[in-house]
Design a protein around this motif. Structure first.
Motif, PDB file in Angstrom:
ATOM      1  N   UNK A  69      40.147  13.225   1.990  1.00 56.78           N
ATOM      2  CA  UNK A  69      39.056  12.310   1.969  1.00 56.78           C
ATOM      3  C   UNK A  69      39.238  11.277   1.055  1.00 56.78           C
ATOM      4  N   UNK A  70      39.255  11.820  -0.252  1.00 56.13           N
ATOM      5  CA  UNK A  70      39.522  10.782  -1.283  1.00 56.13           C
ATOM      6  C   UNK A  70      40.703   9.718  -1.052  1.00 56.13           C
ATOM      7  N   UNK A  71      41.637  10.299  -0.785  1.00 58.91           N
ATOM      8  CA  UNK A  71      42.948   9.277  -0.544  1.00 58.91           C
ATOM      9  C   UNK A  71      42.487   8.228   0.714  1.00 58.91           C
ATOM     10  N   UNK A  72      42.012   8.710   1.621  1.00 55.93           N
ATOM     11  CA  UNK A  72      41.998   7.978   2.811  1.00 55.93           C
ATOM     12  C   UNK A  72      40.747   6.851   2.504  1.00 55.93           C
ATOM     13  N   UNK A  73      39.637   7.182   1.819  1.00 59.21           N
ATOM     14  CA  UNK A  73      38.748   6.116   1.393  1.00 59.21           C
ATOM     15  C   UNK A  73      39.029   5.309   0.319  1.00 59.21           C
ATOM     16  N   UNK A  74      40.032   5.583  -0.179  1.00 62.35           N
ATOM     17  CA  UNK A  74      40.534   4.690  -1.207  1.00 62.35           C
ATOM     18  C   UNK A  74      41.638   3.827  -0.844  1.00 62.35           C
ATOM     19  N   UNK A  75      42.280   4.014   0.149  1.00 58.12           N
ATOM     20  CA  UNK A  75      43.520   3.510   0.383  1.00 58.12           C
ATOM     21  C   UNK A  75      43.124   1.895   1.206  1.00 58.12           C
ATOM     22  N   UNK A  76      43.984   1.066   1.403  1.00 64.11           N
ATOM     23  CA  UNK A  76      43.818  -0.156   2.042  1.00 64.11           C
ATOM     24  C   UNK A  76      44.258   0.207   3.569  1.00 64.11           C
TER      25      UNK A  76
END
Length: 347
Positions: free
Chosen positions: A29-36
Motif C-alpha cells: 500500500x505504501x509503495x503504490x501510494x508513493x510512486x508516480x
C-alpha cells in the motif's frame, strides 16, 4: 475514538486500514501510494489500492514520511523580480514540473541584491527543503556562495551561472547576442548602441559579449561610449537610451539586453522625435508577450522561460539523487518584426 459504519477511524485513515480492506501487505500500500504513475499504467491491485484510499479519504502524513525518508517533499526557489513576466514564466515551469514529480515549492522573491538574497536563501533552506533553485544572483563569487548556510542541500542556478562548479540552466545568451548583431549587420547597420544591463549579471554580460563578437566577425568595431550599463527594467532602458541617443554621432540601431530595456529605448526615441524603425532600429531579448503587441512590434531574441524552469527542476531532482549534473544552455532564436530595417542611406 469514534468509528464509522465500516470501523474506520474518523481521526485519519491509516495504511493498515487500506491494507486490511484490499487484502495486501502494508508495504505494498505504501509503495503504490508513493510512486508516480508507471509508463504502462497501474496494475489491477494498484488501482484497487488507490481507489480504496480515495473512498476512505486517506491523506498522507508528510511529517511521518519526512522522518522515514529524511525528505520533506518540498523544493525551495529563490527568484527576485517575480513581477517580470519572463521570470514569472520560469516559475510557472518550476511549479508545474515540481507538481508533476510529486513536490511542492516554497518560493521566496526578495529584492535583487546579494544581502536580500542571502537572507532569503538561508530562510528557505532553514525550512528543510530537499533542493534549492536560485535565480537572479548577480554573478556570485565563491566567497558569497560559501557564506550561505545551505549544508548538504543540493543547489542549482536558474537563468544565471557562477564561477563555481554549481550546475546551471540558462538560455544560450551568448548566441542570442550574436544573432542580434548578425541581423543588424545584414541590414547594413554599422554603428550600434548597446543597453548592456547590470555588469555583474551573467545573462547581461553573455548577451553583450555575443553581440560584440558578432560585430567583430563582420569586421566592425564597437564604440565603447555606446555600451551603457543599465538596470533590467524599463527605467533602466530609458536612462541608458538617453545617453546613447544623446551622442553627437548617434547610432542607427540599439541592442537591449531584454525587452523591458528595449521598450524604454522606444519611449526615448519617441520623445526625441526619432522614428522607429526608419530613424532607429531596436532589438530586444526574451520575446516577452508584449513585444509583438507594441505599436511598433519589437524584433527580439526568443527564449524558453517555462522550459528553463522545468529543466531546472528535472536536473535538481537528479542532483538530489546523487547524479552528476552539468550545466545546460537552451537554444534561442531571432524573431524579426517591424522594429528593425536597413538604416538611412542603405534602403
Amino acid at each position: 475514538m469514534s468509528l464509522d459504519a465500516e470501523g474506520v477511524s474518523r481521526r485519519g485513515v491509516t495504511l493498515k486500514e487500506i491494507a486490511r480492506r484490499t487484502g495486501v501487505h502494508v508495504s505494498t500500500v505504501s509503495r503504490v501510494l508513493r510512486q508516480a504513475p508507471p509508463p504502462d499504467g497501474w496494475s489491477d491491485v494498484a488501482l484497487k489500492i488507490r481507489e480504496t484510499a480515495r473512498e476512505l479519504g486517506y491523506q498522507p502524513n508528510p511529517w511521518a514520511a519526512s522522518l522515514r525518508t529524511r525528505r520533506t517533499g518540498v523544493l525551495g526557489a529563490v527568484m527576485p523580480r517575480l513581477t517580470d513576466g519572463v521570470i514569472a514564466k520560469m516559475y510557472q515551469g518550476v511549479q508545474q514540473a515540481a507538481e508533476e514529480a510529486g513536490y511542492s515549492v516554497l518560493l521566496s522573491s526578495p529584492e535583487d541584491d546579494l544581502v536580500a538574497m542571502k537572507k532569503a536563501i538561508n530562510l528557505v533552506v532553514g525550512r528543510y527543503v530537499d533542493g534549492l533553485i536560485l535565480s537572479g544572483l548577480r554573478r556570485p563569487g565563491p566567497p558569497f556562495l560559501a557564506s550561505l548556510n545551505v549544508g548538504n542541500t543540493p543547489v542549482l542556478l536558474l537563468s544565471r551561472h557562477a564561477d563555481t562548479d554549481l550546475p546551471s540552466v540558462t538560455s544560450d545568451d551568448y548566441e542570442g547576442g550574436r544573432l542580434a548583431a548578425r541581423h543588424l549587420v545584414e541590414l547594413g547597420h554599422q554603428r550600434c548602441g548597446i543597453i548592456a544591463g547590470p555588469k555583474d549579471a551573467s545573462t547581461a554580460s553573455e548577451r553583450v559579449a555575443g553581440f560584440l563578437d558578432g560585430l567583430k566577425e563582420a569586421g566592425l568595431r564597437q564604440d565603447r561610449r555606446l555600451i551603457v550599463p543599465s538596470g533590467f527594467g524599463v527605467n533602466g532602458g530609458v536612462e541608458a537610451a538617453r545617453v546613447i541617443l544623446g551622442d553627437k554621432d548617434r547610432p542607427t540601431a540599439i541592442f537591449a539586453i531584454n525587452d523591458d530595456a528595449a521598450i524604454g529605448a522606444l519611449g526615448v526615441a519617441r520623445d526625441l522625435g526619432i522614428t522607429v524603425p526608419t530613424g532607429l532600429s531596436v532589438v530586444g531579448f526574451n520575446d516577452a508577450d508584449v513585444s509583438a503587441q507594441l505599436p511598433v512590434p519589437l524584433t527580439s531574441i526568443r527564449t524558453q522561460p517555462r522550459v528553463m524552469g522545468a529543466t531546472a527542476v528535472h536536473r535538481l531532482l537528479r542532483l538530489m539523487g546523487n547524479e552528476e549534473v552539468g550545466s545546460v544552455k537552451l537554444p534561442v532564436e531571432l524573431v524579426v518584426r517591424s522594429s528593425t530595417v536597413a538604416p538611412p542611406g542603405v534602403r
